[in-house]
Design a protein around this motif. Sequence first.
Motif, PDB file in Angstrom:
ATOM      1  N   UNK A   1       0.858  -1.188   0.000  1.00 46.14           N
ATOM      2  CA  UNK A   1       0.000   0.000   0.000  1.00 46.14           C
ATOM      3  C   UNK A   1       0.895   1.240   0.000  1.00 46.14           C
ATOM      4  N   UNK A   2       0.777   2.029  -1.065  1.00 45.03           N
ATOM      5  CA  UNK A   2       1.588   3.245  -1.190  1.00 45.03           C
ATOM      6  C   UNK A   2       0.829   4.505  -0.823  1.00 45.03           C
ATOM      7  N   UNK A   3      -0.499   4.465  -0.894  1.00 44.31           N
ATOM      8  CA  UNK A   3      -1.318   5.639  -0.583  1.00 44.31           C
ATOM      9  C   UNK A   3      -2.736   5.183  -0.281  1.00 44.31           C
ATOM     10  N   UNK A   4      -3.466   5.984   0.476  1.00 43.93           N
ATOM     11  CA  UNK A   4      -4.879   5.729   0.753  1.00 43.93           C
ATOM     12  C   UNK A   4      -5.695   6.941   0.351  1.00 43.93           C
ATOM     13  N   UNK A   5      -6.972   6.724   0.079  1.00 41.54           N
ATOM     14  CA  UNK A   5      -7.876   7.820  -0.236  1.00 41.54           C
ATOM     15  C   UNK A   5      -9.282   7.439   0.183  1.00 41.54           C
ATOM     16  N   UNK A   6     -10.142   8.422   0.296  1.00 45.58           N
ATOM     17  CA  UNK A   6     -11.532   8.207   0.678  1.00 45.58           C
ATOM     18  C   UNK A   6     -12.420   8.341  -0.547  1.00 45.58           C
TER      19      UNK A   6
ATOM     20  N   UNK B   1     -16.402   8.396  -1.953  1.00 44.40           N
ATOM     21  CA  UNK B   1     -17.736   8.698  -1.461  1.00 44.40           C
ATOM     22  C   UNK B   1     -18.644   7.474  -1.452  1.00 44.40           C
ATOM     23  N   UNK B   2     -18.426   6.544  -2.385  1.00 46.43           N
ATOM     24  CA  UNK B   2     -19.316   5.390  -2.529  1.00 46.43           C
ATOM     25  C   UNK B   2     -18.731   4.105  -1.947  1.00 46.43           C
ATOM     26  N   UNK B   3     -17.410   3.949  -2.013  1.00 46.44           N
ATOM     27  CA  UNK B   3     -16.803   2.680  -1.626  1.00 46.44           C
ATOM     28  C   UNK B   3     -16.025   2.759  -0.321  1.00 46.44           C
ATOM     29  N   UNK B   4     -15.907   3.933   0.281  1.00 47.99           N
ATOM     30  CA  UNK B   4     -15.173   4.079   1.531  1.00 47.99           C
ATOM     31  C   UNK B   4     -13.680   4.186   1.309  1.00 47.99           C
ATOM     32  N   UNK B   5     -12.908   3.572   2.174  1.00 46.94           N
ATOM     33  CA  UNK B   5     -11.458   3.683   2.121  1.00 46.94           C
ATOM     34  C   UNK B   5     -10.909   2.868   0.957  1.00 46.94           C
ATOM     35  N   UNK B   6      -9.983   3.483   0.186  1.00 43.28           N
ATOM     36  CA  UNK B   6      -9.354   2.832  -0.954  1.00 43.28           C
ATOM     37  C   UNK B   6      -7.848   2.705  -0.700  1.00 43.28           C
ATOM     38  N   UNK B   7      -7.305   1.517  -0.980  1.00 48.01           N
ATOM     39  CA  UNK B   7      -5.875   1.270  -0.842  1.00 48.01           C
ATOM     40  C   UNK B   7      -5.243   1.323  -2.230  1.00 48.01           C
ATOM     41  N   UNK B   8      -4.261   2.193  -2.415  1.00 44.52           N
ATOM     42  CA  UNK B   8      -3.635   2.391  -3.712  1.00 44.52           C
ATOM     43  C   UNK B   8      -2.228   1.803  -3.683  1.00 44.52           C
ATOM     44  N   UNK B   9      -1.893   1.053  -4.729  1.00 40.91           N
ATOM     45  CA  UNK B   9      -0.558   0.485  -4.816  1.00 40.91           C
ATOM     46  C   UNK B   9      -0.352  -0.257  -6.125  1.00 40.91           C
TER      47      UNK B   9
ATOM     48  N   UNK C   1      -3.822  -7.582 -12.524  1.00 43.43           N
ATOM     49  CA  UNK C   1      -2.659  -8.472 -12.551  1.00 43.43           C
ATOM     50  C   UNK C   1      -1.413  -7.686 -12.178  1.00 43.43           C
ATOM     51  N   UNK C   2      -0.306  -8.395 -12.050  1.00 41.49           N
ATOM     52  CA  UNK C   2       0.962  -7.789 -11.649  1.00 41.49           C
ATOM     53  C   UNK C   2       1.355  -6.681 -12.622  1.00 41.49           C
ATOM     54  N   UNK C   3       1.838  -5.578 -12.061  1.00 38.43           N
ATOM     55  CA  UNK C   3       2.215  -4.410 -12.843  1.00 38.43           C
ATOM     56  C   UNK C   3       1.159  -3.335 -12.859  1.00 38.43           C
ATOM     57  N   UNK C   4      -0.103  -3.690 -12.546  1.00 42.99           N
ATOM     58  CA  UNK C   4      -1.184  -2.700 -12.520  1.00 42.99           C
ATOM     59  C   UNK C   4      -1.105  -1.851 -11.253  1.00 42.99           C
ATOM     60  N   UNK C   5      -1.355  -0.568 -11.408  1.00 41.89           N
ATOM     61  CA  UNK C   5      -1.501   0.338 -10.256  1.00 41.89           C
ATOM     62  C   UNK C   5      -2.998   0.534 -10.043  1.00 41.89           C
ATOM     63  N   UNK C   6      -3.525   0.036  -8.934  1.00 43.59           N
ATOM     64  CA  UNK C   6      -4.969  -0.035  -8.731  1.00 43.59           C
ATOM     65  C   UNK C   6      -5.339   0.521  -7.358  1.00 43.59           C
ATOM     66  N   UNK C   7      -6.637   0.791  -7.203  1.00 45.42           N
ATOM     67  CA  UNK C   7      -7.237   1.159  -5.916  1.00 45.42           C
ATOM     68  C   UNK C   7      -8.173   0.036  -5.512  1.00 45.42           C
ATOM     69  N   UNK C   8      -8.012  -0.497  -4.309  1.00 42.44           N
ATOM     70  CA  UNK C   8      -8.782  -1.639  -3.832  1.00 42.44           C
ATOM     71  C   UNK C   8      -9.616  -1.213  -2.639  1.00 42.44           C
TER      72      UNK C   8
END
Length: 424
Positions: A15-20, A22-30, A76-83
């Motif tokens: 996890x490199x960053x977090x964000x809020x 409005x619809x899904x709550x806390x998002x983990x970015x990495x 998949x591996x290599x993607x930068x995503x928010x979970x």
Amino acid sequence: PHPVVETSGEFKMLVSQTESNLYFGKMLIGRIQSGSVKVGEKLTIYDQSGDLIETNKVFKIIRRYGMNQIEMQKAVAGDIVSIAGFENATVSHCLNEVGKKTLIPCLPIDPPTISIEITVNTSPLAGKEGDKISAEKIRDRLIKEAQNDVALKIDFGDPKKGKTGSNIFKLEGRGDLHLGLLVEKLRREGFEMAVTPPAVVYKKEGKKVFEPVEYVEIEVPIDYIPSVLEKINFRRGDYVNSVEITPEIQRLIFHVPTRGLLGLRGELLHETRGIAQLKSHFMEFQEYKGPMKKSQKGAILASTDGQCTIYGIKEMETKGTIFVRPGQRVYNGMVIGEHVKDGDIDLNPTKEKKLTNVRSVGHEEQIKLAAPRVFSIEEAISYVRDDEIIEVTPQNVRIRKRELDPSIRKKHRRDAKSEKEQFS
């Protein structure tokens, strides 16, 4: 070229960053290091010490393409995503498949060094300038901010006191500038609040107390170097080195306790007429360096409620530096200036000159006043005394005494004086 990744291995993501959201709550970015992940798949999260944080299912996967956000069923591996789907994770935590425990090394996050408390505004002018004044609204906004700001720690009080816990929220951050920016952001959104003086975050190990020490660089003309050295020495700082940038400007390097940096930036800018530049970052915790003398003078307090007049302010200018302007509303116990002497003094800024038949009506307009000192949020946090709080509204930043009643303040001063004499 595409990144070299391992798409067939076990799933790993830092996890490199977090964000809020409005619809899904806390998002983990990495960035996914290896493997793949699907919506609905169960994952486990560990911190850098290997302790389990939580186990939950992936609720949403979002990937950004430029300014657009696209929901994905699989990444998949290599993607930068928010979970989405994990509320307790934060930056530097590692996502793994269930039953796996792989830690991905990362740079540590600097610990908080300064704390303040935010509570509901209780001054006589509360609710007249802002539209968000309740503890519930302040609490909800701070929760949202904590999801985006990984350096911010918030203590919402004792949950046994009610659904929202205490109405006093303790914030810990990386300095007065970090916390000041947060308060300024809330202020511009229409919030009213009261802010307490800053306190340093100490650590205790046995009987020893450790305080945060910062690495400080000050770029200043050589004519002001003696003044800078005197200020740093007064604040328990240690001189380390100096580097010549130009024949006229040098970079001075110090190790200074965090409590010694409070208000230093403003003093240097005032002393050098805006030329000095100060940079600092957290270095380490060191053993407590001893008490620090305070050179702050007493306060000029308003003795009544009302609007300031030109005549009333002119009468006060001989007593010290003034913080208010004509027409500004004040109340009993509000700090309206800095006294030239030690100790507080109560004055009436609403005083009007009596009209007589030998005085022209326009005579008062000829009175010239010195420009008042206006505080920003950061300056007010560094300036406020221990027995005062900062009243923050969308339109004004005021400083007031914690106890507005002058008789009670006088009683507290007598009790403190007698207690000091008893133990001396």
